[in-house]
Design a protein around this motif. Structure first.
Motif, PDB file in Angstrom:
ATOM      1  N   THR A   5       0.081  15.088  -5.932  1.00 16.99           N
ATOM      2  CA  THR A   5      -0.654  14.084  -5.162  1.00 16.99           C
ATOM      3  C   THR A   5      -2.134  14.420  -5.206  1.00 16.99           C
ATOM      4  O   THR A   5      -2.521  15.543  -5.536  1.00 16.99           O
ATOM      5  N   GLN A   6      -2.925  13.422  -4.881  1.00 18.92           N
ATOM      6  CA  GLN A   6      -4.367  13.622  -4.807  1.00 18.92           C
ATOM      7  C   GLN A   6      -4.860  12.932  -3.551  1.00 18.92           C
ATOM      8  O   GLN A   6      -4.570  11.765  -3.311  1.00 18.92           O
ATOM      9  N   LYS A   7      -5.592  13.661  -2.747  1.00 14.40           N
ATOM     10  CA  LYS A   7      -6.162  13.089  -1.544  1.00 14.40           C
ATOM     11  C   LYS A   7      -7.425  12.332  -1.934  1.00 14.40           C
ATOM     12  O   LYS A   7      -8.247  12.827  -2.717  1.00 14.40           O
ATOM     13  N   ILE A   8      -7.547  11.102  -1.426  1.00 13.00           N
ATOM     14  CA  ILE A   8      -8.708  10.280  -1.749  1.00 13.00           C
ATOM     15  C   ILE A   8      -9.312   9.696  -0.479  1.00 13.00           C
ATOM     16  O   ILE A   8      -8.666   9.632   0.557  1.00 13.00           O
ATOM     17  N   THR A   9     -10.549   9.276  -0.590  1.00 15.44           N
ATOM     18  CA  THR A   9     -11.206   8.504   0.455  1.00 15.44           C
ATOM     19  C   THR A   9     -11.535   7.160  -0.163  1.00 15.44           C
ATOM     20  O   THR A   9     -12.101   7.097  -1.249  1.00 15.44           O
ATOM     21  N   ALA A  10     -11.139   6.106   0.506  1.00 19.13           N
ATOM     22  CA  ALA A  10     -11.381   4.769  -0.032  1.00 19.13           C
ATOM     23  C   ALA A  10     -11.866   3.867   1.096  1.00 19.13           C
ATOM     24  O   ALA A  10     -11.380   3.950   2.223  1.00 19.13           O
ATOM     25  N   HIS A  11     -12.801   3.007   0.775  1.00 23.38           N
ATOM     26  CA  HIS A  11     -13.294   2.018   1.725  1.00 23.38           C
ATOM     27  C   HIS A  11     -12.596   0.707   1.415  1.00 23.38           C
ATOM     28  O   HIS A  11     -12.872   0.071   0.402  1.00 23.38           O
ATOM     29  N   ILE A  12     -11.645   0.334   2.277  1.00 21.65           N
ATOM     30  CA  ILE A  12     -10.822  -0.853   2.079  1.00 21.65           C
ATOM     31  C   ILE A  12     -11.063  -1.795   3.248  1.00 21.65           C
ATOM     32  O   ILE A  12     -11.042  -1.355   4.403  1.00 21.65           O
ATOM     33  N   PRO A  13     -11.285  -3.076   2.961  1.00 17.01           N
ATOM     34  CA  PRO A  13     -11.459  -4.030   4.068  1.00 17.01           C
ATOM     35  C   PRO A  13     -10.261  -3.980   5.021  1.00 17.01           C
ATOM     36  O   PRO A  13      -9.105  -4.000   4.578  1.00 17.01           O
ATOM     37  N   VAL A  14     -10.544  -3.900   6.306  1.00 17.23           N
ATOM     38  CA  VAL A  14      -9.504  -3.752   7.320  1.00 17.23           C
ATOM     39  C   VAL A  14      -8.513  -4.907   7.262  1.00 17.23           C
ATOM     40  O   VAL A  14      -7.297  -4.697   7.339  1.00 17.23           O
ATOM     41  N   THR A  15      -9.001  -6.115   7.096  1.00 15.98           N
ATOM     42  CA  THR A  15      -8.087  -7.265   7.071  1.00 15.98           C
ATOM     43  C   THR A  15      -7.145  -7.189   5.864  1.00 15.98           C
ATOM     44  O   THR A  15      -5.961  -7.490   5.980  1.00 15.98           O
ATOM     45  N   LEU A  17      -6.127  -4.442   4.318  1.00 14.36           N
ATOM     46  CA  LEU A  17      -5.170  -3.373   4.593  1.00 14.36           C
ATOM     47  C   LEU A  17      -4.123  -3.834   5.607  1.00 14.36           C
ATOM     48  O   LEU A  17      -2.930  -3.592   5.428  1.00 14.36           O
ATOM     49  N   ASN A  18      -4.562  -4.514   6.649  1.00  7.76           N
ATOM     50  CA  ASN A  18      -3.623  -5.009   7.661  1.00  7.76           C
ATOM     51  C   ASN A  18      -2.634  -6.003   7.056  1.00  7.76           C
ATOM     52  O   ASN A  18      -1.439  -5.963   7.365  1.00  7.76           O
ATOM     53  N   GLU A  19      -3.111  -6.902   6.200  1.00 11.01           N
ATOM     54  CA  GLU A  19      -2.233  -7.877   5.552  1.00 11.01           C
ATOM     55  C   GLU A  19      -1.230  -7.173   4.639  1.00 11.01           C
ATOM     56  O   GLU A  19      -0.050  -7.534   4.607  1.00 11.01           O
ATOM     57  N   ALA A  20      -1.702  -6.181   3.900  1.00  6.06           N
ATOM     58  CA  ALA A  20      -0.817  -5.443   3.005  1.00  6.06           C
ATOM     59  C   ALA A  20       0.240  -4.683   3.797  1.00  6.06           C
ATOM     60  O   ALA A  20       1.418  -4.677   3.432  1.00  6.06           O
ATOM     61  N   GLY A  25       5.495  -3.561   5.698  1.00  4.11           N
ATOM     62  CA  GLY A  25       6.130  -2.987   6.884  1.00  4.11           C
ATOM     63  C   GLY A  25       6.038  -1.472   6.902  1.00  4.11           C
ATOM     64  O   GLY A  25       6.791  -0.807   7.596  1.00  4.11           O
ATOM     65  N   LYS A  26       5.110  -0.930   6.119  1.00  6.42           N
ATOM     66  CA  LYS A  26       4.969   0.525   5.971  1.00  6.42           C
ATOM     67  C   LYS A  26       3.604   0.973   6.483  1.00  6.42           C
ATOM     68  O   LYS A  26       2.741   0.172   6.797  1.00  6.42           O
ATOM     69  N   GLY A  27       3.403   2.284   6.477  1.00  3.20           N
ATOM     70  CA  GLY A  27       2.121   2.864   6.859  1.00  3.20           C
ATOM     71  C   GLY A  27       1.105   2.733   5.734  1.00  3.20           C
ATOM     72  O   GLY A  27       1.396   2.213   4.647  1.00  3.20           O
ATOM     73  N   ILE A  28      -0.082   3.246   5.984  1.00  3.01           N
ATOM     74  CA  ILE A  28      -1.185   3.116   5.030  1.00  3.01           C
ATOM     75  C   ILE A  28      -0.857   3.763   3.692  1.00  3.01           C
ATOM     76  O   ILE A  28      -0.979   3.142   2.633  1.00  3.01           O
ATOM     77  N   THR A  29      -0.443   5.019   3.699  1.00  5.21           N
ATOM     78  CA  THR A  29      -0.188   5.733   2.443  1.00  5.21           C
ATOM     79  C   THR A  29       0.899   5.048   1.630  1.00  5.21           C
ATOM     80  O   THR A  29       0.742   4.826   0.425  1.00  5.21           O
ATOM     81  N   GLU A  30       2.013   4.713   2.277  1.00  4.19           N
ATOM     82  CA  GLU A  30       3.113   4.079   1.553  1.00  4.19           C
ATOM     83  C   GLU A  30       2.698   2.700   1.029  1.00  4.19           C
ATOM     84  O   GLU A  30       3.074   2.317  -0.084  1.00  4.19           O
ATOM     85  N   THR A  31       1.924   1.970   1.803  1.00  2.35           N
ATOM     86  CA  THR A  31       1.439   0.653   1.365  1.00  2.35           C
ATOM     87  C   THR A  31       0.571   0.784   0.121  1.00  2.35           C
ATOM     88  O   THR A  31       0.719   0.020  -0.837  1.00  2.35           O
ATOM     89  N   ILE A  32      -0.298   1.775   0.097  1.00  6.40           N
ATOM     90  CA  ILE A  32      -1.170   1.979  -1.062  1.00  6.40           C
ATOM     91  C   ILE A  32      -0.345   2.418  -2.269  1.00  6.40           C
ATOM     92  O   ILE A  32      -0.576   1.963  -3.393  1.00  6.40           O
ATOM     93  N   LYS A  33       0.665   3.271  -2.069  1.00 10.84           N
ATOM     94  CA  LYS A  33       1.546   3.683  -3.169  1.00 10.84           C
ATOM     95  C   LYS A  33       2.252   2.471  -3.774  1.00 10.84           C
ATOM     96  O   LYS A  33       2.350   2.334  -4.997  1.00 10.84           O
TER      97      LYS A  33
END
Length: 68
Positions: A5-15, A17-20, A25-33
């Motif tokens: 794995t690689q830890k990253i910092t990303a600037h993602i629009p909140v809306t 991310l919330n829609e995704a 139905g998952k958390g941030i990391t799983e949604t991005i995966k």
């Protein structure tokens, strides 16, 4: 499955991310995966589409049916 794995910092629009997250139905990391996996698959499918009509396959359907 990927082990490293690689830890990253990303600037993602909140809306976005919330829609995704609502869609998965998952958390941030799983949604991005999930999103990255779908993007990678889409690229592979596009490569296959580009090959359409360029690969000659000769299949004898009657012969295949005899194998059953």
């Amino acid at each position: 499955m990927h082990k490293q794995t690689q830890k990253i910092t990303a600037h993602i629009p909140v809306t976005l991310l919330n829609e995704a997250q609502a869609a998965t139905g998952k958390g941030i990391t799983e949604t991005i995966k999930i999103a990255l996996s779908q993007l990678a698959r889409a690229g592979a499918y596009e490569d296959l589409r580009k090959m359409r009509g360029k690969v000659k396959i000769s299949i004898d359907l009657e012969e295949l049916r005899k194998d059953k």
